[in-house]
Design a protein around this motif. Structure first.
Motif, PDB file in Angstrom:
ATOM      1  N   VAL A 116      -2.591 -16.116   1.781  1.00  0.00           N
ATOM      2  CA  VAL A 116      -3.889 -16.595   1.976  1.00  0.00           C
ATOM      3  C   VAL A 116      -4.711 -15.332   2.179  1.00  0.00           C
ATOM      4  N   THR A 117      -5.718 -15.295   1.306  1.00  0.00           N
ATOM      5  CA  THR A 117      -6.582 -14.193   1.347  1.00  0.00           C
ATOM      6  C   THR A 117      -8.075 -14.363   2.041  1.00  0.00           C
ATOM      7  N   HIS A 118      -8.209 -15.609   2.246  1.00  0.00           N
ATOM      8  CA  HIS A 118      -9.732 -16.241   2.779  1.00  0.00           C
ATOM      9  C   HIS A 118      -9.577 -17.546   3.319  1.00  0.00           C
ATOM     10  N   THR A 119     -10.141 -17.450   4.515  1.00  0.00           N
ATOM     11  CA  THR A 119      -9.751 -18.747   5.322  1.00  0.00           C
ATOM     12  C   THR A 119     -11.408 -19.085   6.005  1.00  0.00           C
ATOM     13  N   PHE A 120     -11.902 -20.396   5.408  1.00  0.00           N
ATOM     14  CA  PHE A 120     -13.301 -20.793   5.829  1.00  0.00           C
ATOM     15  C   PHE A 120     -13.312 -22.101   6.643  1.00  0.00           C
ATOM     16  N   PRO A 121     -14.220 -22.169   7.723  1.00  0.00           N
ATOM     17  CA  PRO A 121     -14.099 -23.638   8.093  1.00  0.00           C
ATOM     18  C   PRO A 121     -14.762 -24.579   7.081  1.00  0.00           C
ATOM     19  N   LEU A 122     -14.402 -25.713   6.941  1.00  0.00           N
ATOM     20  CA  LEU A 122     -14.843 -26.860   6.154  1.00  0.00           C
ATOM     21  C   LEU A 122     -16.512 -26.778   5.901  1.00  0.00           C
ATOM     22  N   ASP A 123     -17.257 -26.485   6.786  1.00  0.00           N
ATOM     23  CA  ASP A 123     -18.485 -26.805   6.466  1.00  0.00           C
ATOM     24  C   ASP A 123     -19.060 -25.490   5.566  1.00  0.00           C
ATOM     25  N   ARG A 124     -18.086 -24.630   5.320  1.00  0.00           N
ATOM     26  CA  ARG A 124     -18.722 -23.503   4.352  1.00  0.00           C
ATOM     27  C   ARG A 124     -17.957 -23.598   3.077  1.00  0.00           C
ATOM     28  N   MET A 125     -17.689 -24.703   2.531  1.00  0.00           N
ATOM     29  CA  MET A 125     -16.975 -25.053   1.533  1.00  0.00           C
ATOM     30  C   MET A 125     -17.421 -24.386   0.228  1.00  0.00           C
ATOM     31  N   GLU A 126     -18.775 -24.587   0.306  1.00  0.00           N
ATOM     32  CA  GLU A 126     -19.602 -23.931  -0.987  1.00  0.00           C
ATOM     33  C   GLU A 126     -19.219 -22.362  -1.123  1.00  0.00           C
ATOM     34  N   GLU A 127     -19.504 -21.918  -0.068  1.00  0.00           N
ATOM     35  CA  GLU A 127     -19.234 -20.336   0.044  1.00  0.00           C
ATOM     36  C   GLU A 127     -17.786 -19.999  -0.250  1.00  0.00           C
ATOM     37  N   ALA A 128     -17.009 -20.935   0.213  1.00  0.00           N
ATOM     38  CA  ALA A 128     -15.506 -20.639  -0.424  1.00  0.00           C
ATOM     39  C   ALA A 128     -15.155 -20.603  -1.702  1.00  0.00           C
ATOM     40  N   TYR A 129     -15.715 -21.704  -2.330  1.00  0.00           N
ATOM     41  CA  TYR A 129     -15.634 -21.710  -3.919  1.00  0.00           C
ATOM     42  C   TYR A 129     -16.296 -20.569  -4.559  1.00  0.00           C
ATOM     43  N   GLU A 130     -17.374 -20.233  -4.260  1.00  0.00           N
ATOM     44  CA  GLU A 130     -17.967 -18.846  -4.640  1.00  0.00           C
ATOM     45  C   GLU A 130     -17.222 -17.748  -4.673  1.00  0.00           C
ATOM     46  N   VAL A 131     -16.419 -17.651  -3.358  1.00  0.00           N
ATOM     47  CA  VAL A 131     -15.617 -16.428  -3.167  1.00  0.00           C
ATOM     48  C   VAL A 131     -14.197 -16.411  -4.111  1.00  0.00           C
ATOM     49  N   PHE A 132     -13.762 -17.662  -4.133  1.00  0.00           N
ATOM     50  CA  PHE A 132     -12.715 -18.155  -5.144  1.00  0.00           C
ATOM     51  C   PHE A 132     -12.758 -17.768  -6.655  1.00  0.00           C
ATOM     52  N   ALA A 133     -14.081 -18.081  -6.822  1.00  0.00           N
ATOM     53  CA  ALA A 133     -14.430 -17.905  -8.515  1.00  0.00           C
ATOM     54  C   ALA A 133     -14.778 -16.755  -8.707  1.00  0.00           C
ATOM     55  N   ALA A 134     -15.020 -15.708  -7.786  1.00  0.00           N
ATOM     56  CA  ALA A 134     -15.589 -14.447  -8.244  1.00  0.00           C
ATOM     57  C   ALA A 134     -14.554 -13.585  -8.203  1.00  0.00           C
TER      58      ALA A 134
END
Length: 175
Positions: free
Chosen positions: A134-152
């Motif tokens: 697990v390289t990154h953990t985000f709170p649910l309200d930061r889902m959009e940012e989490a997708y950006e990090v996962f896609a980059a």
């Protein structure tokens, strides 16, 4: 409730959606404690999956609770089917004493679960370190940012978890 919603290639948003409800007698609403982002979501976001219409809620790898599986097996009608997609992190009881007479089918899928019990034992004993997965953990309200990090390509994201921080994971600081 809030969800990450696909609206077309390159168009998505963290937004309010209706709470799930029962439509058919065979439906069940399952409480979800955390979700992870799947590479399939990235294909949907790019528009590579025409079967995913505008309005599709993403984050389909969900972590539920064993009680959800047990509830489904209690509710299934004779001759029915219970599909368990994914893995359980905790034991879930299968009451064969009640199910045998119903002639039900129980299937599992999405991952090869034949080695899961061994892997879970090894992880619990510390023989397989899970924190590096697990390289990154985000709170649910930061889902959009989490997708950006996962896609980059440059973030080194292997598995992104949205929800409560667990298992020694490092949370991604607020931007």
């Amino acid at each position: 409730m809030k969800s990450f919603v696909f609206h077309g290639p390159g168009q998505s948003a963290w937004e309010e959606v209706p709470d799930p409800g029962l439509k058919d007698p065979t439906d069940a609403v399952v409480r979800v404690d955390a979700v992870t982002i799947c590479r399939t979501d990235l294909h949907i976001l790019k528009g590579d999956v025409p079967e995913a219409p505008s309005g599709t809620v993403l984050g389909h790898e969900a972590v539920g609770v064993p009680e959800s599986f047990e509830t489904c097996t209690r509710m299934v009608r004779p001759g029915g089917r219970v599909a368990n997609g994914g893995v359980h992190g905790k034991p879930a009881t299968l009451h064969l004493e009640d199910l045998w007479i119903k002639n039900v089918t129980i299937t599992t899928g999405l991952v090869d679960t034949s080695s899961t019990p061994t892997l879970l034992r090894m992880a619990a004993s510390g023989r397989v370190p899970t924190a590096p997965l697990v390289t990154h953990t985000f709170p649910l309200d930061r889902m959009e940012e989490a997708y950006e990090v996962f896609a980059a390509a440059d973030t080194g994201a292997l598995k992104v978890v949205l929800g409560e921080q667990r298992h020694g994971e490092l949370a991604v600081p607020a931007a």
